[in-house]
Design an enzyme around this catalytic site. Sequence first.
Site, short mmCIF file in Angstrom:
data_model
loop_
_atom_site.label_atom_id
_atom_site.label_comp_id
_atom_site.label_asym_id
_atom_site.label_seq_id
_atom_site.Cartn_x
_atom_site.Cartn_y
_atom_site.Cartn_z
N LYS A 97 -14.57 34.88 -20.66
CA LYS A 97 -13.35 34.27 -21.20
C LYS A 97 -12.10 34.73 -20.47
CE LYS A 97 -15.23 32.76 -25.59
NZ LYS A 97 -15.40 33.01 -27.03
N ARG A 106 -22.83 36.90 -27.81
CA ARG A 106 -23.08 35.54 -27.31
C ARG A 106 -22.66 35.53 -25.84
NH1 ARG A 106 -20.15 30.99 -26.51
NH2 ARG A 106 -21.12 28.98 -26.95
#
Length: 277
Positions: A222, A256
């Site tokens: 991210k 995740r």
Amino acid sequence: MFWQTSRHSVDLSRPRVMGIVNVTPDSFFDGGRHLASDAARAHCERLVQEGADMLDIGGESTRPGAHAPSVQEEIDRVMPVLEHACTLGVPVSVDTSNPELMRAALNAQADIVNDVRALRRPGALEVVAGHASCGVCLMHMLGDDPATMQQAPEYDDVVAQVRLFLQERLDALVRAGVDAARVVLDPGIGFGKTPEHNWQLMHRQSELIDLGRPLLVGWSRKSMLGRLTGRGPEARLPSSIAAALAAVQRGAHVVRVHDVAATVDALAVWRRAGLAP
Ligand code: 7PJ
């Protein structure tokens, strides 16, 4: 602690790795669609071989500005891949906010509904409450639209506000008859948060674990990692591994990730070193 899902009871006494499978074709032609689906099926097999404890399959890109697929488009993308994933012996999660896809996935034996909108779309909560045993991941997002969530997100106290949101969504599910043992919570790293907000959620992750349910977190590749390191998405493996380990050391139960093999190896060392259960 165990996570009850449709076919599996997942033992969370040690940290688990959820492998990400994106089914987002870059072509509108049928040929492209079939290629995308074949590639995604092969990717599922690869992630299981690499040691993924579960798979998360999604067909809606939540990148700001991404084209939102129609409900039918999302179902047509995800279902062939999900049906194959359900034969691989690990719990399978469907990453969607659409109640129609949730219902189709659960009918095809999916184990978990992972919703970045925490079952706020009309009918979504009812699909999960109407199923006897599926697992569910409730994630925090500021507002409900990925296209606008990053436009100057503001909180008085991001950790307190994320915590209250997750508590309220958990309560709504329990009121609808869902056993809390089916529910895990997720702070929604990057969903309507500045880098500083995300790092506060890491520093104070214990306040979210205090809610009494397992915590699932997704830092993989991210942009706040890019902001910190100055690197693009393709060069964010080291920072993604470090973020996953930091989250696990601070008590997260499920990470995740895109890079399953590397994360599994890193976690094996972290556990052997006594830094994670
Ligand atoms: C997350 C997710 C996350 C959960 C995405 C990306 C964006 N579901 N779906 N948590 N992120 N539960 O992977 O970069 O953080 S899509």
